[in-house]
Design an enzyme around this catalytic site. Structure first.
Site, PDB file in Angstrom:
ATOM      1  CE  LYS A 111      89.510  22.103  65.303  1.00 45.56           C
ATOM      2  NZ  LYS A 111      90.451  21.954  64.193  1.00 45.56           N
ATOM      3  CE  LYS A 192      92.656  27.967  70.065  1.00 39.04           C
ATOM      4  NZ  LYS A 192      93.183  26.742  69.467  1.00 39.04           N
ATOM      5  CE  LYS A 195      93.938  28.189  61.601  1.00 40.71           C
ATOM      6  NZ  LYS A 195      95.319  27.989  61.565  1.00 40.71           N
TER       7      LYS A 195
END
Ligand code: TYM
Length: 328
Positions: A111, A192, A195
């Site tokens: 991230k 993966k 969202k």
């Protein structure tokens, strides 16, 4: 009764990955454990969020938990920021977390990569996650595969606290589903399903209309072999669809391989789409009835009250163990 805690971030509409990796097992477990299920909004703000969208996502997630079958009579459903004990214990655990071990977390690396402004909360996120879990004397944490590393750190922090101060925390076990622990992107089955994927075709949202679900599955990346067989290495796309199919119907992968022997990917994909729709459609119908209801607020109010009761007791013990505040 043994205790379970798990949480989901309200950072966008949940995907089929969240459902199959997490919520589906929560619904089963609530019958055998004392469960706490949390909408972890304080985790969501470790990356920038739009205020009104965040509010919407929090409510939507609460409705999705219930629509999926979480029963407020059996489990406690609540919003993290409505139980201040989470940030209180989170801070105490930060004081025994090392920067080095936090920097090693792959979620942090992913991230923060390529960003020049990374919040300090993104780094200390796992200490808050440990607090979430440890507040409730949790025995078992059901999660998808991607949370393994955070769970390992939680166990280390609990042990470190117990050794350094007082033996107050239960050391939690991780529980990962046998099938469905890592649902992959439909467009890049080596990644993966997420969202936050910028390509909408890569994931199925739990609120996608049946037509859209069918379309996304039909355009899922496979291979040119035309054989329905589970082989993660060489056929990641087909293997991912088999996993989805099996998790939605409860049929084993072998049964599904036999069912589609000699048939092409067209038939197979239609089968996958039907299986996903038959799981998500009833959830969507219940969701529509819940989202604007007062009942939803009542459940969340009661959940926060019940969660606070247990969580405050743990915070009091942790403060005492560390020597914070006064003797009363
Ligand atoms: P989050 O919000 O990213 O995901 C929620 C749950 O869904 C699982 N999951 C998946 N499972 C299978 N396939 C996928 N593609 C997939 N994507 C997500 C996750 O493993 C997770 O179980 N840090 C956590 C939230 C959290 C938490 C906690 C979890 C905060 N505090 C305490 C457990 C206990 C997270 O970001 O999950």
């Amino acid at each position: 009764m043994e205790k379970i805690f798990s949480g989901i971030q309200p950072s966008g509409t949940l995907t089929l990955g969240n459902y199959l990796g997490a919520i589906q097992q929560f619904v089963e477990l609530q019958n055998d454990y004392d469960c706490f299920f949390c909408i972890v909004d304080e985790h969501a703000i470790t990356v920038p969020q739009e205020r009104l969208k965040l509010r919407q996502n929090i409510r939507s997630l609460a409705a999705l938990y219930l629509a999926s079958g979480i029963d407020p009579e059996k489990a406690t459903l609540f919003i993290q920021s409505e139980v201040p004990a989470h940030t209180q214990l989170g801070w105490m655990l930060q004081s025994i977390s090392y920067v080095g071990e936090l920097e090693r977390m792959t979620q942090y690396k992913d991230k923060s990569e390529g960003k020049d402004a990374v919040s300090s909360a993104l780094l200390t996120y796992p200490s808050l996650m440990a607090a979430d879990i440890l507040l409730y004397n949790t025995n078992v944490v059901p999660v998808g595969d991607d949370q393994k590393q955070h769970l390992e750190l939680t166990r280390n922090l609990a042990q470190r606290f117990n050794n350094r101060f007082n033996d107050i925390f239960t050391i939690p076990e991780i529980r990962i589903p046998k099938v469905g622990a890592r649902i992959m992107s439909l467009q890049d089955p080596t990644k993966k399903m997420s969202k936050s994927d910028s390509n909408e075709k890569g994931y199925i949202s739990m609120l996608d209309e049946p037509k859209k679900i069918e379309k996304k599955i039909k355009s899922a990346v496979t291979d040119s072999e035309g054989i329905v067989k589970f082989d993660k290495e060489n056929k990641p796309g087909v293997s991912n669809l088999l996993t989805i199919y099996s998790s939605c119907t409860g049929e084993s992968i072998e049964t599904l391989e036999a069912k589609y022997k000699g048939k092409g990917y067209g038939d197979f994909k239609q089968g996958v789409a039907d299986a996903v729709i038959s799981v998500l459609k009833p959830i969507q119908d219940r969701y529509a009835a819940l989202i604007d209801s007062e009942k939803l607020d009542d459940i969340l109010d009661q959940g926060a009250e019940k969660a606070s009761f247990t969580a405050n007791k743990t915070v009091a013990k942790a403060k005492k163990a560390m020597g914070l505040g006064r003797v009363k």
